[in-house]
Design a protein around this motif. Sequence first.
Motif, mmCIF file in Angstrom:
data_model
loop_
_atom_site.group_PDB
_atom_site.id
_atom_site.type_symbol
_atom_site.label_atom_id
_atom_site.label_comp_id
_atom_site.label_asym_id
_atom_site.label_seq_id
_atom_site.Cartn_x
_atom_site.Cartn_y
_atom_site.Cartn_z
ATOM 1 N N LEU A 28 -37.767 -74.218 -94.817
ATOM 2 C CA LEU A 28 -36.985 -73.109 -95.219
ATOM 3 C C LEU A 28 -35.850 -73.428 -95.978
ATOM 4 N N ILE A 29 -35.107 -74.727 -95.739
ATOM 5 C CA ILE A 29 -34.416 -75.242 -96.304
ATOM 6 C C ILE A 29 -34.622 -75.869 -97.905
ATOM 7 N N LYS A 30 -35.635 -76.439 -97.835
ATOM 8 C CA LYS A 30 -36.245 -76.652 -99.284
ATOM 9 C C LYS A 30 -36.639 -75.341 -100.012
ATOM 10 N N ASN A 31 -37.021 -74.513 -99.522
ATOM 11 C CA ASN A 31 -37.278 -73.143 -100.289
ATOM 12 C C ASN A 31 -36.153 -72.568 -100.858
ATOM 13 N N ILE A 32 -34.927 -72.405 -99.877
ATOM 14 C CA ILE A 32 -33.668 -71.791 -100.473
ATOM 15 C C ILE A 32 -32.950 -72.746 -101.517
ATOM 16 N N SER A 33 -33.179 -73.929 -101.399
ATOM 17 C CA SER A 33 -32.711 -74.923 -102.347
ATOM 18 C C SER A 33 -33.350 -74.512 -103.828
ATOM 19 N N VAL A 34 -34.689 -74.493 -103.818
ATOM 20 C CA VAL A 34 -35.660 -74.327 -104.880
ATOM 21 C C VAL A 34 -34.888 -72.631 -105.507
ATOM 22 N N ILE A 38 -29.689 -75.289 -105.756
ATOM 23 C CA ILE A 38 -28.758 -76.212 -105.170
ATOM 24 C C ILE A 38 -29.191 -76.852 -104.205
ATOM 25 N N ASN A 39 -28.952 -78.281 -104.118
ATOM 26 C CA ASN A 39 -29.624 -79.246 -103.027
ATOM 27 C C ASN A 39 -28.626 -79.146 -101.856
ATOM 28 N N TYR A 40 -29.714 -78.939 -100.609
ATOM 29 C CA TYR A 40 -28.805 -79.386 -99.356
ATOM 30 C C TYR A 40 -28.320 -80.690 -99.346
ATOM 31 N N ILE A 48 -23.294 -75.108 -95.290
ATOM 32 C CA ILE A 48 -23.178 -74.144 -94.511
ATOM 33 C C ILE A 48 -23.786 -72.808 -94.807
ATOM 34 N N ALA A 49 -23.660 -72.367 -95.893
ATOM 35 C CA ALA A 49 -24.309 -71.144 -96.467
ATOM 36 C C ALA A 49 -25.932 -71.175 -96.319
ATOM 37 N N ILE A 50 -26.587 -72.457 -96.642
ATOM 38 C CA ILE A 50 -28.024 -72.560 -96.616
ATOM 39 C C ILE A 50 -28.489 -72.633 -95.096
ATOM 40 N N TYR A 93 -21.777 -68.260 -101.841
ATOM 41 C CA TYR A 93 -21.607 -69.768 -102.202
ATOM 42 C C TYR A 93 -22.848 -70.214 -102.844
ATOM 43 N N LEU A 94 -23.810 -69.366 -102.946
ATOM 44 C CA LEU A 94 -25.200 -69.914 -103.645
ATOM 45 C C LEU A 94 -25.319 -69.229 -105.112
#
Length: 203
Positions: A28-34, A38-40, A48-50, A93-94
């Motif tokens: 999930l973190i990878k997907n929201i970063s894509v 924005i890289n985690y 925090i937003a991620i 934030y993103l």
Amino acid sequence: DTGMGFERLCMVLQNKTSTYDTDVFRDLIKNISVISKINYGDSKKTDIAIRVIVDHIRAIVFSISDGQLPSNTGAGYVVRRILRRAVRYGYTYLNLQEPFLYKLVDPLTNQFKIIFPEINKQNNTIKNVIEEEEKMFLKTLGRGLALINQSIDSLKSKTKVMNGADVFELYDTYGFPPDLTALILKEKKLSYNKKQFEKAMQE
């Protein structure tokens, strides 16, 4: 039952220092970063937003798959509130100003379809419900945030408490739940007058 929680148990077994570093959240973190580009790990605020988003999307998806649609009352209101909170974190934030939460439903479905087949069966319905909710809130989010900032700017230097009637207007006109306004104010070390808000609600 120690109350330890599945995610904390995974953290111990996988020798991680945070539940968000486990394989429960990794995809999930990878997907929201894509999605956000924005890289985690880039900054504390975006991290925090991620984390808020990946945590909230699970609660939203599982609730909807159990038959609880977002609404203005009861448990449905809780679903709507956490969805709006996640949207606001992405927006602020993103820089995600278009619907994005619904795009996390597929990776979540793939991860849990064997354990929770309900998500797989209702995948399209869940995505449609979330996307519509996002569209509805995003229409008023920018204007609402501008009004919160206006109200904050108009506070006298010694006053750290926003007028409760203004918080009610944000809720009534722009769909900002008071806990979301409180969260935004808290980030700026401010609060609002709850008695004034309750009076406006009763009126």
